[in-house]
Design a protein around this motif. Structure first.
Motif, PDB file in Angstrom:
ATOM      1  N   ALA A   1       0.860  -1.184   0.000  1.00 56.19           N
ATOM      2  CA  ALA A   1       0.000   0.000   0.000  1.00 56.19           C
ATOM      3  C   ALA A   1       0.895   1.232   0.000  1.00 56.19           C
ATOM      4  N   LEU A   2       0.309   2.363  -0.300  1.00 56.70           N
ATOM      5  CA  LEU A   2       1.076   3.600  -0.236  1.00 56.70           C
ATOM      6  C   LEU A   2       1.566   3.810   1.190  1.00 56.70           C
ATOM      7  N   PRO A   3       2.796   4.262   1.354  1.00 52.53           N
ATOM      8  CA  PRO A   3       3.304   4.474   2.712  1.00 52.53           C
ATOM      9  C   PRO A   3       2.579   5.633   3.387  1.00 52.53           C
ATOM     10  N   MET A   4       2.368   5.495   4.675  1.00 56.34           N
ATOM     11  CA  MET A   4       1.678   6.513   5.470  1.00 56.34           C
ATOM     12  C   MET A   4       2.721   7.368   6.182  1.00 56.34           C
ATOM     13  N   ASP A   5       2.501   8.673   6.149  1.00 55.72           N
ATOM     14  CA  ASP A   5       3.325   9.574   6.954  1.00 55.72           C
ATOM     15  C   ASP A   5       2.602   9.705   8.286  1.00 55.72           C
ATOM     16  N   PRO A   6       3.094   9.069   9.345  1.00 56.07           N
ATOM     17  CA  PRO A   6       2.365   9.063  10.612  1.00 56.07           C
ATOM     18  C   PRO A   6       2.329  10.422  11.299  1.00 56.07           C
ATOM     19  N   VAL A   7       3.267  11.294  10.986  1.00 57.30           N
ATOM     20  CA  VAL A   7       3.259  12.621  11.598  1.00 57.30           C
ATOM     21  C   VAL A   7       2.097  13.435  11.037  1.00 57.30           C
ATOM     22  N   LEU A   8       1.893  13.367   9.721  1.00 58.59           N
ATOM     23  CA  LEU A   8       0.795  14.079   9.079  1.00 58.59           C
ATOM     24  C   LEU A   8      -0.477  13.243   8.998  1.00 58.59           C
ATOM     25  N   GLU A   9      -0.356  11.952   9.264  1.00 55.96           N
ATOM     26  CA  GLU A   9      -1.462  10.997   9.153  1.00 55.96           C
ATOM     27  C   GLU A   9      -2.086  11.048   7.766  1.00 55.96           C
ATOM     28  N   ASN A  10      -1.200  10.954   6.747  1.00 53.95           N
ATOM     29  CA  ASN A  10      -1.629  11.086   5.370  1.00 53.95           C
ATOM     30  C   ASN A  10      -0.690  10.258   4.493  1.00 53.95           C
ATOM     31  N   ASP A  11      -1.238   9.634   3.447  1.00 51.62           N
ATOM     32  CA  ASP A  11      -0.375   8.868   2.540  1.00 51.62           C
ATOM     33  C   ASP A  11      -0.123   9.598   1.227  1.00 51.62           C
ATOM     34  N   LYS A  12      -0.606  10.830   1.096  1.00 52.55           N
ATOM     35  CA  LYS A  12      -0.432  11.601  -0.137  1.00 52.55           C
ATOM     36  C   LYS A  12       0.475  12.813   0.045  1.00 52.55           C
ATOM     37  N   ALA A  13       0.995  13.045   1.237  1.00 49.54           N
ATOM     38  CA  ALA A  13       1.720  14.283   1.531  1.00 49.54           C
ATOM     39  C   ALA A  13       3.228  14.150   1.380  1.00 49.54           C
ATOM     40  N   TRP A  14       3.696  13.205   0.617  1.00 45.96           N
ATOM     41  CA  TRP A  14       5.130  13.017   0.442  1.00 45.96           C
ATOM     42  C   TRP A  14       5.690  14.020  -0.548  1.00 45.96           C
ATOM     43  N   ARG A  15       6.928  14.411  -0.343  1.00 43.17           N
ATOM     44  CA  ARG A  15       7.646  15.235  -1.320  1.00 43.17           C
ATOM     45  C   ARG A  15       8.465  14.267  -2.169  1.00 43.17           C
ATOM     46  N   ILE A  16       8.122  14.184  -3.437  1.00 46.38           N
ATOM     47  CA  ILE A  16       8.782  13.271  -4.371  1.00 46.38           C
ATOM     48  C   ILE A  16      10.015  13.972  -4.940  1.00 46.38           C
ATOM     49  N   ILE A  17      11.137  13.292  -4.885  1.00 44.78           N
ATOM     50  CA  ILE A  17      12.384  13.833  -5.417  1.00 44.78           C
ATOM     51  C   ILE A  17      12.737  13.034  -6.669  1.00 44.78           C
ATOM     52  N   PRO A  18      12.841  13.708  -7.818  1.00 43.86           N
ATOM     53  CA  PRO A  18      13.153  12.984  -9.055  1.00 43.86           C
ATOM     54  C   PRO A  18      14.583  12.452  -9.046  1.00 43.86           C
ATOM     55  N   PRO A  19      14.834  11.425  -9.831  1.00 43.83           N
ATOM     56  CA  PRO A  19      16.190  10.863  -9.891  1.00 43.83           C
ATOM     57  C   PRO A  19      17.161  11.843 -10.543  1.00 43.83           C
ATOM     58  N   SER A  20      18.400  11.689 -10.209  1.00 43.23           N
ATOM     59  CA  SER A  20      19.422  12.567 -10.788  1.00 43.23           C
ATOM     60  C   SER A  20      19.997  11.953 -12.060  1.00 43.23           C
ATOM     61  N   ASN A  21      20.802  12.713 -12.747  1.00 44.86           N
ATOM     62  CA  ASN A  21      21.549  12.252 -13.931  1.00 44.86           C
ATOM     63  C   ASN A  21      20.646  11.846 -15.098  1.00 44.86           C
ATOM     64  N   ASP A  22      19.555  12.517 -15.290  1.00 46.35           N
ATOM     65  CA  ASP A  22      18.657  12.284 -16.436  1.00 46.35           C
ATOM     66  C   ASP A  22      18.224  10.831 -16.576  1.00 46.35           C
ATOM     67  N   ARG A  23      17.985  10.172 -15.488  1.00 46.40           N
ATOM     68  CA  ARG A  23      17.506   8.788 -15.544  1.00 46.40           C
ATOM     69  C   ARG A  23      15.997   8.792 -15.736  1.00 46.40           C
ATOM     70  N   LYS A  24      15.481   7.728 -16.320  1.00 49.84           N
ATOM     71  CA  LYS A  24      14.049   7.628 -16.592  1.00 49.84           C
ATOM     72  C   LYS A  24      13.275   7.447 -15.305  1.00 49.84           C
ATOM     73  N   GLY A  25      12.064   8.000 -15.276  1.00 50.22           N
ATOM     74  CA  GLY A  25      11.183   7.872 -14.127  1.00 50.22           C
ATOM     75  C   GLY A  25      11.060   9.176 -13.365  1.00 50.22           C
ATOM     76  N   GLN A  26      10.135   9.190 -12.417  1.00 56.78           N
ATOM     77  CA  GLN A  26       9.835  10.410 -11.666  1.00 56.78           C
ATOM     78  C   GLN A  26      10.158  10.316 -10.179  1.00 56.78           C
ATOM     79  N   VAL A  27      10.263   9.106  -9.638  1.00 58.32           N
ATOM     80  CA  VAL A  27      10.429   8.938  -8.187  1.00 58.32           C
ATOM     81  C   VAL A  27      11.805   8.348  -7.898  1.00 58.32           C
ATOM     82  N   GLY A  28      12.742   9.209  -7.525  1.00 57.82           N
ATOM     83  CA  GLY A  28      14.065   8.737  -7.143  1.00 57.82           C
ATOM     84  C   GLY A  28      14.205   8.597  -5.643  1.00 57.82           C
TER      85      GLY A  28
END
Length: 130
Positions: free
Chosen positions: A84-111
């Motif tokens: 399941a999507l991971p839960m942020d227990p401090v915010l009590e939300n599974d949608k509040a993550w800050r997604i950091i893209p991969p470096s070095n022009d690699r394919k995909g959005q979630v690094g």
């Protein structure tokens, strides 16, 4: 003949007895509530760290299997790298993550991902830098 006055007195508690019991219970609560609140905060921190570790491990395994990073966290769930999507227990939300893209022009959005929670852990580290 039975004396009604002594029968009534022995049948219940006096107001003073009840007040003494309430004072003892209030004192015990006053001593235990701060420890309870701190233990809840410690548990939330530990769950946050573990959720981040597990999700980062799933991202790494996804990359090792597909040679690209996932497009979203939902893709990790769809492809069964996470249950399941991971839960942020401090915010009590599974949608509040800050997604950091991969470096070095690699394919995909979630690094990587980080918490967006304000504040710090009990040892002084900001939640958004874990």
């Amino acid at each position: 003949m039975v004396n009604l006055r002594t029968t009534r007195r022995s049948a219940g508690f006096t107001l003073i007895e009840l007040l003494v019991v309430l004072a003892i219970v209030a004192t015990l609560l006053a001593l235990s509530l701060p420890r309870y609140a701190q233990s809840v905060d410690v548990a939330k921190e530990r769950v946050l760290v573990e959720n981040l570790r597990t999700t980062r491990d799933a991202i790494d395994k996804f990359y090792a299997d597909t040679t690209r990073y996932p497009e979203s966290l939902e893709e990790l769930v769809e492809r069964r790298y996470l249950r399941a999507l991971p839960m942020d227990p401090v915010l009590e939300n599974d949608k509040a993550w800050r997604i950091i893209p991969p470096s070095n022009d690699r394919k995909g959005q979630v690094g990587d991902l980080k918490s967006t929670a304000e504040g710090q852990t009990l040892d002084g580290r900001p939640f958004n830098e874990l």
